[in-house]
Design an enzyme around this catalytic site. Structure first.
Site, PDB file in Angstrom:
ATOM      1  N   SER A  90      -5.922   6.946  -7.568  1.00  0.00           N
ATOM      2  CA  SER A  90      -5.540   6.984  -8.977  1.00  0.00           C
ATOM      3  C   SER A  90      -6.732   7.433  -9.831  1.00  0.00           C
ATOM      4  O   SER A  90      -7.285   8.510  -9.596  1.00  0.00           O
ATOM      5  CB  SER A  90      -4.988   5.614  -9.414  1.00  0.00           C
ATOM      6  N   GLU A 140      -0.626  13.698  -6.659  1.00  0.00           N
ATOM      7  CA  GLU A 140       0.334  12.665  -7.036  1.00  0.00           C
ATOM      8  C   GLU A 140      -0.007  12.209  -8.441  1.00  0.00           C
ATOM      9  O   GLU A 140      -1.049  12.556  -8.978  1.00  0.00           O
ATOM     10  CB  GLU A 140       0.292  11.505  -6.039  1.00  0.00           C
ATOM     11  N   HIS A 185       0.931   6.244  -5.667  1.00  0.00           N
ATOM     12  CA  HIS A 185       1.498   5.064  -6.326  1.00  0.00           C
ATOM     13  C   HIS A 185       2.887   4.757  -5.769  1.00  0.00           C
ATOM     14  O   HIS A 185       3.892   4.777  -6.480  1.00  0.00           O
ATOM     15  CB  HIS A 185       1.578   5.290  -7.834  1.00  0.00           C
TER      16      HIS A 185
END
Length: 306
Positions: free
Chosen positions: A112, A211, A276
């Site tokens: 992330s 992502e 995620h």
């Protein structure tokens, strides 16, 4: 450079370079690490919260000092991030990269917002890293599949040299096979890195893993278009697409991905099961691999860790 694999008794430092960390989840994550016969240590500012900017885990200086202290400690074998959120951009340039280079390679894990550090370790230290579950993350604490894949990567990396999509829907958006060095992470963070000092200017020769979370389709369009316009995607060999959790319905996201990436002329695999999502895979970055988009597999030339 590939860091050494972990062995029972290895010391693992947990740091918080980004957002504030829930103490209960941190303790649960530490229990998982102890169950793997690791020796987890928590850096001093992991549970801090910035006084004015409560989306940060303490001040930029404190977060940077924790990471640098852990990395330069010869007794620490691996550094695991506690969580993502936001804040890594603010502290990455406060690190003493010469001192960290002198400390030698060790295992680094996160995803992330931690994409910024994956890129920094690659570009400033030439180090392979692991895009995987974080110590206080819900997936790490509660999902056995995510735990086991990270554990195998850390201790028995030769057992996970072939990564297969964890979802039944994983398929080729664009068919084909390609070889390259793995890199990538959170799409919005990669777009935000364009033009900053020491940043990668191109994914040429790479297998780019993308992502994101909580983004509307037009914003994903903006990030991908920025990468295209900046030439970042010139020469990319293949693309792996992970999860788009809390984004728009996937049919809408998929149409965008096909529109922006389909013209690259390289294999693209979708819904590969990293990022995620529940039971996320641990992806090694900085290693040579082969993508088979039709089979939904990524095969590493050698284990992620020595």
């Amino acid at each position: 450079m590939r860091p050494a694999r972990l062995a029972p008794g290895a010391r693992v430092a947990v740091v918080a370079p980004s957002g504030p960390v829930p103490e209960e989840r941190l303790q649960a994550g530490l229990d998982v690490l102890r169950g793997w016969d690791l020796d987890p240590v928590v850096t001093p500012h992991v549970l801090d919260r910035h006084r004015e900017l409560d989306y940060l885990a303490g001040t930029d200086e404190a977060r940077a000092a924790d990471l640098q202290r852990a990395w330069c400690d010869p007794c620490v074998d691996a550094v695991l991030c506690a969580r993502g959120g936001y804040g890594t951009q603010r502290m990455v340039d406060l690190l003493d990269w010469a001192a960290m280079r002198a400390a030698g390679p060790k295992v680094f894990v996160g995803f992330s917002d931690i994409t910024v550090l994956h890129e920094a370790f690659a570009m400033r230290l030439g180090l392979a890293t692991l895009h995987g579950p974080m110590a206080a993350g819900i997936d790490f604490v509660k999902n056995a599949r995510a735990q086991e894949h990270l554990r195998a990567t850390l201790f028995e990396p030769e057992s996970v040299r072939t990564l297969t999509s964890t979802t039944s829907t994983g398929s080729a958006l664009v068919p084909g096979r390609a070889r390259g060095v793995t890199l990538g992470g959170c799409l919005s963070m990669l777009a935000a890195e364009i033009g900053v000092p020491h940043a990668r200017t191109s994914a040429q020769g790479g297998l780019l893993c993308l992502e994101d979370v909580g983004e509307e389709t037009y914003r994903l369009d903006r990030y991908l278009t920025q990468l295209l316009r900046a030439g970042f995607l010139d020469g990319v060999r293949g693309v792996l697409l992970g999860s788009w959790h809390d984004c728009d319905p996937y049919d809408r996201v998929r149409a965008l991905l096909a529109d922006r990436l389909g013209g690259l002329g390289v294999p693209v695999v979708e819904e590969f099961g990293f990022g995620h999502c529940e039971g996320a895979l641990t992806l090694p970055f900085g290693v040579m691999a082969e993508l088979d988009a039709d089979a939904g597999t990524l095969t590493l030339d050698e284990p992620a860790l020595r």
